[in-house]
Design a protein around this motif. Structure first.
Motif, short mmCIF file in Angstrom:
data_model
loop_
_atom_site.label_atom_id
_atom_site.label_comp_id
_atom_site.label_asym_id
_atom_site.label_seq_id
_atom_site.Cartn_x
_atom_site.Cartn_y
_atom_site.Cartn_z
N LEU A 93 39.26 36.24 46.39
CA LEU A 93 38.24 35.89 45.39
C LEU A 93 36.97 36.69 45.69
CD1 LEU A 93 38.51 31.97 45.57
CD2 LEU A 93 39.40 33.44 43.74
N GLU A 94 36.49 37.44 44.70
CA GLU A 94 35.18 38.11 44.83
C GLU A 94 34.22 37.27 44.03
OE1 GLU A 94 33.96 40.39 46.59
OE2 GLU A 94 35.65 41.60 47.27
N LEU A 95 33.39 36.50 44.68
CA LEU A 95 32.56 35.53 43.97
C LEU A 95 31.12 36.00 43.95
CD1 LEU A 95 34.12 32.35 45.60
CD2 LEU A 95 34.62 33.27 43.33
N ASN A 96 30.71 36.49 42.80
CA ASN A 96 29.30 36.76 42.57
C ASN A 96 28.76 38.02 43.22
OD1 ASN A 96 27.49 35.53 40.92
ND2 ASN A 96 26.22 34.85 42.61
N GLU A 97 29.52 38.65 44.11
CA GLU A 97 29.05 39.85 44.83
C GLU A 97 27.57 39.76 45.15
OE1 GLU A 97 30.84 43.48 44.07
OE2 GLU A 97 32.60 42.59 43.14
N ALA A 98 26.70 40.54 44.45
CA ALA A 98 25.27 40.52 44.83
C ALA A 98 24.37 40.09 43.68
CB ALA A 98 24.87 41.89 45.34
N VAL A 99 24.94 39.35 42.73
CA VAL A 99 24.14 38.95 41.55
C VAL A 99 23.35 37.68 41.87
CG1 VAL A 99 24.25 38.27 39.13
CG2 VAL A 99 25.90 39.90 40.05
N GLU A 100 22.05 37.75 41.69
CA GLU A 100 21.20 36.59 42.00
C GLU A 100 21.38 35.50 40.94
OE1 GLU A 100 18.56 36.46 44.53
OE2 GLU A 100 18.20 34.39 43.91
N LYS A 101 21.52 35.93 39.66
CA LYS A 101 21.57 34.94 38.59
C LYS A 101 22.92 35.03 37.88
CE LYS A 101 17.19 34.47 36.74
NZ LYS A 101 16.05 35.00 35.95
N ASN A 102 23.62 33.92 37.79
CA ASN A 102 24.95 33.95 37.17
C ASN A 102 25.29 32.54 36.69
OD1 ASN A 102 27.58 34.27 36.43
ND2 ASN A 102 28.29 35.08 38.39
N GLY A 145 29.27 28.81 34.38
CA GLY A 145 30.22 27.75 34.73
C GLY A 145 30.13 27.30 36.17
N TYR A 146 31.22 26.71 36.67
CA TYR A 146 31.24 26.11 38.00
C TYR A 146 30.91 27.16 39.07
CZ TYR A 146 33.95 22.84 35.22
OH TYR A 146 34.36 22.00 34.24
N ASP A 147 30.24 26.72 40.12
CA ASP A 147 29.81 27.65 41.16
C ASP A 147 30.75 27.54 42.36
OD1 ASP A 147 28.54 29.09 43.08
OD2 ASP A 147 26.52 28.44 42.51
N LEU A 148 31.74 28.44 42.40
CA LEU A 148 32.73 28.36 43.48
C LEU A 148 32.14 28.79 44.83
CD1 LEU A 148 35.97 29.65 41.71
CD2 LEU A 148 35.17 27.31 42.00
N VAL A 149 31.08 29.63 44.79
CA VAL A 149 30.43 30.01 46.05
C VAL A 149 29.94 28.74 46.75
CG1 VAL A 149 28.42 31.18 47.05
CG2 VAL A 149 29.72 32.29 45.23
N GLN A 150 29.22 27.92 45.99
CA GLN A 150 28.64 26.72 46.59
C GLN A 150 29.71 25.68 46.94
OE1 GLN A 150 25.66 26.29 47.74
NE2 GLN A 150 24.92 28.28 47.05
N LEU A 151 30.83 25.70 46.21
CA LEU A 151 31.92 24.76 46.52
C LEU A 151 32.58 25.11 47.86
CD1 LEU A 151 33.40 22.33 45.38
CD2 LEU A 151 34.90 23.88 44.15
N ILE A 152 32.75 26.41 48.09
CA ILE A 152 33.42 26.84 49.32
C ILE A 152 32.49 26.67 50.53
CG2 ILE A 152 34.36 28.88 50.52
CD1 ILE A 152 35.57 29.68 47.76
N ILE A 153 31.17 26.91 50.31
CA ILE A 153 30.22 26.69 51.42
C ILE A 153 30.23 25.19 51.76
CG2 ILE A 153 27.79 26.77 52.11
CD1 ILE A 153 27.47 29.17 50.23
#
Ligand SMILES: Cc1cc2nc3c(=O)[nH]c(=O)nc-3n(C[C@H](O)[C@H](O)[C@H](O)COP(=O)(O)OP(=O)(O)OC[C@H]3O[C@@H](n4cnc5c(N)ncnc54)[C@H](O)[C@@H]3O)c2cc1C
Length: 463
Positions: A177-186, A189-197
């Protein structure tokens, strides 16, 4: 291990020989974490690339072999313990750091990078990843993010999850999964970055992260105080919040903790003796701290105090705070609780804790992040108590503690996580509905329950 020979032949095709450990003595250092709970992994893999992580997970998924993700193994709740013959996937060989992007104030790092090495790398550009913890010389970014680590500067910067822009992570079936790379604003929908953290390696294995950075704070000073009692500690905190500076850290510890550090690690405090509690305050000066300090020292709030200007003096004061966990571990058997509650309720909560422990066969070592409402309670076996009596009293105290937290709107884990040690108490911090959703999320990521099994969640969804 089920399917052992199929695993070994598959793993040998994916990894170089030095990245696959199978001998018990080679695997032993990767079996557990700082809790020293017993572990016995069937094998340890040390991948060097994300592609290798993906292939190993896919192989384990196909053979239905459970996997434990692992980093620096400084975890304090058993999250990285492999106690049932799992395969440990340790990320410590994935340490690459890309150049700091000064314009966007970000850096891309691999998950095995040691926290301190990331600090040193970013410092060259005048920037900082603001998560700072006593384990930073061994903990890794993957472990920090999987536990949503806090540390000593949460009062100023918040927890790890605030300082991540993007993640690369691998699911149990080997999808990258490449989640969001380096985008500050996105906002899509659901935020998988924050779910995995903060998911403690139960949803995916983190392989890379784009971290958000801040300028290194300037004019940093360290103040060290002794106070008579808990009410004085709270008063000092309130006064500090109005001082001519930004508070970067407000850490406290009891006289017993200081004594342990002095005795076990031979470090010395320069303050006069006889106080009940000590406070380490790190500040970024914005005005006349000297005036503020003289006024404070003339009051009855603190017993004694000093301002550490030079970096050596600052390191000496920090060494007292940072040596507490190690010196307690050298004192005897210990049970640890990292709880949290609104800072405004700390006084009555800690008062009740002291009261309920009074007649138990337990020595309490109290320290932690006062400014975040996050005390660490360490219950040590007194020299004159039997292990059995001590364990019995710890169990009694634990139950009382978690009820007290619930009454005070607190949490059973502020920052160390749930792992194995706290999972049976999760209902004190999460509702039935929340837990049912947790199980559904786990099933969506890992339908066969192979990734870090037995951590965070119990076996079944609550009915
Ligand atoms: C002296 C000392 C002081 C500490 N102080 C603090 C503190 O102030 N604040 C705080 O929050 N913690 C503190 N800790 C706890 C610990 O350092 C943190 O939890 C840290 O973030 C763990 O990082 P690690 O690399 O050691 O992870 P590990 O212990 O190896 O693993 C921790 C968890 O993360 C999972 N994991 C590890 N790497 C990955 C990955 N790449 N992908 C997915 N899952 C992964 C593991 O399965 C496990 O569940 C302290 C520990 C010690 C020993």
């Amino acid at each position: 291990m089920k399917n052992e020979s199929l695993f070994l032949s598959g793993a040998k095709e994916i990894l170089s020989p030095d990245s696959l450990l199978t001998e018990p003595e080679e695997c032993a250092p990767f079996a557990s974490d700082w809790t020293r709970l017993p572990g016995n992994p069937s094998a340890v893999v040390l991948p060097k690339t994300t592609a290798q992580v993906a292939s190993i997970l896919k192989l384990c998924q196909n053979l239905k072999i459970p996997v434990v993700p692992s980093g620096g193994r400084t975890g304090l709740c058993g999250g990285a313990v492999a106690s049932k013959g799992e395969v440990v996937v340790n990320l410590s060989r994935m340490t690459q750091l890309t150049p700091v992007n000064v314009a966007s104030r970000t850096v891309r790092v691999q998950a095995g990078a040691v926290t301190q090495s990331v600090h040193e790398h970013c410092a060259k550009a005048g920037l900082l990843w603001p998560i700072d913890l006593a384990a930073k010389g061994s903990s890794e970014i993957g472990g920090n993010l999987s536990t949503n680590a806090g540390g000593v500067r949460v009062i100023r910067y918040g927890m790890s999850r605030r300082w991540v822009v993007g993640l690369q992570a691998v699911t149990m079936n080997g999808e990258i999964l490449e989640l969001n790379e380096a985008v500050e604003k996105n906002n899509t929908g659901y935020d998988l970055v924050q779910l995995i953290i903060g998911s403690e390696g139960t949803l995916a294995v983190i392989t890379e992260a784009t971290l958000k950075l801040v300028p290194i704070p300037k004019n940093v000073s360290v103040l060290f105080f002794s106070v008579d009692d808990l009410p004085s500690l709270l008063k000092l905190f309130e006064i500090a919040r109005k001082g001519p500076f930004e508070v970067l850290a407000f850490e406290f510890f009891s006289a017993k903790c200081l004594q342990a550090v002095e005795e076990k690690l031979h470090r010395r405090s320069r303050l006069s003796r006889g106080a009940e509690y000590y406070v380490l305050m790190e500040i970024e000066e914005q005005g006349r701290v000297d005036d503020w300090l003289s006024q404070l020292l003339e009051s009855t709030i603190v017993q004694d105090g000093l301002l550490a200007h030079s970096s050596q003096e600052q390191r000496d004061v920090w060494a007292l705070r940072e040596g507490i966990t190690e010196s307690i571990a050298l004192t005897g058997p210990v049970r640890k609780y990292d709880v949290s509650l609104p800072v405004t309720r700390m006084l009555s909560f800690l008062g009740e804790v002291l009261e309920s422990i009074r007649n138990l066969r337990i020595e309490l070592f109290l320290f932690g992040h006062f400014g975040d409402g996050s005390p660490h309670l360490n219950l040590v076996k007194p020299a004159n108590a039997s292990l059995e009596d001590y364990e019995k009293d710890c169990d009694r105290f634990e139950e009382k503690l978690f009820h007290l937290l619930k009454e005070n709107g607190g949490s059973i884990s502020a920052e160390h996580g749930v792992g194995i040690l706290r999972k049976n108490w999760l209902t004190f911090s999460r509702s039935k509905t929340e837990l049912a959703l947790y199980h559904a999320i786990k099933k969506a990521f890992d339908p066969d329950g192979l990734l870090n099994p037995g951590k965070v969640l119990g076996q079944r969804s609550p009915g």
